[in-house]
Scaffold this active site. Sequence first.
Site, mmCIF file in Angstrom:
data_model
loop_
_atom_site.group_PDB
_atom_site.id
_atom_site.type_symbol
_atom_site.label_atom_id
_atom_site.label_comp_id
_atom_site.label_asym_id
_atom_site.label_seq_id
_atom_site.Cartn_x
_atom_site.Cartn_y
_atom_site.Cartn_z
ATOM 1 N N HIS A 1 0.840 -1.198 0.000
ATOM 2 C CA HIS A 1 0.000 0.000 0.000
ATOM 3 C C HIS A 1 0.879 1.253 0.000
ATOM 4 C CE1 HIS A 1 0.954 0.944 4.179
ATOM 5 N NE2 HIS A 1 0.854 -0.352 4.413
ATOM 6 N N GLU B 1 -1.132 -7.119 7.818
ATOM 7 C CA GLU B 1 0.231 -6.916 8.313
ATOM 8 C C GLU B 1 0.458 -7.705 9.603
ATOM 9 O OE1 GLU B 1 3.303 -6.686 8.046
ATOM 10 O OE2 GLU B 1 3.587 -4.603 7.446
#
Length: 197
Positions: A8, A76
């Site tokens: 991202h 994550e």
Amino acid sequence: MRIDLLRHGTTGRDGHLDGRTDPPLSALGWDQFRRQTMNGAWRRIVTSPLARARAAAEDHARNTGCALQIDADWRELDFGRWDGLKRNDIVAEPDGAALLDAFYADAAVAAPDGESWSDLQARVARALDRIVISADVGPVLVVTHGGAMRAALSLLLGWPLRQLWSLRIHPGTRITLEAGQSEQAAPWGEIVEIIQP
């Protein structure tokens, strides 16, 4: 199968251990994502459920008509009590430097009340299996995070943990791989291209 792993874009919090902490993309982060996806021809997008990855993936899928799948295994690493902190904040704590060194050196060492790199690799292995064994031959865009990308590279390329830190994965980095499974169902991959923002 061709797989593009895309970290991202920036949230403006580079240097923080943002795992569960989920700040939105900055204007620059949106720009990084758009530049990395402007010429893509993916059949499917798989994204982490965290908003900093998901929002841009959803936007791209809406604009291109591409199929979208949200997969929690691509989120994550959970940094536990370190989540949201900078490394300097952790090092300033008693025994913080030693704990942080052990965390980055040994895949079995977990962040306090968080995950280890081995935990992350197990999640990402499941996620990769779902992509590689699917009937859809790709190409596939995976919008995810730096830790999950390192776990995928470790699994597909056979790189040990220490070697993973030799590759810088800035926010907005895209890594293109050819990937698959051997006859023994072992994952394999080779890097085709790395594009930093």
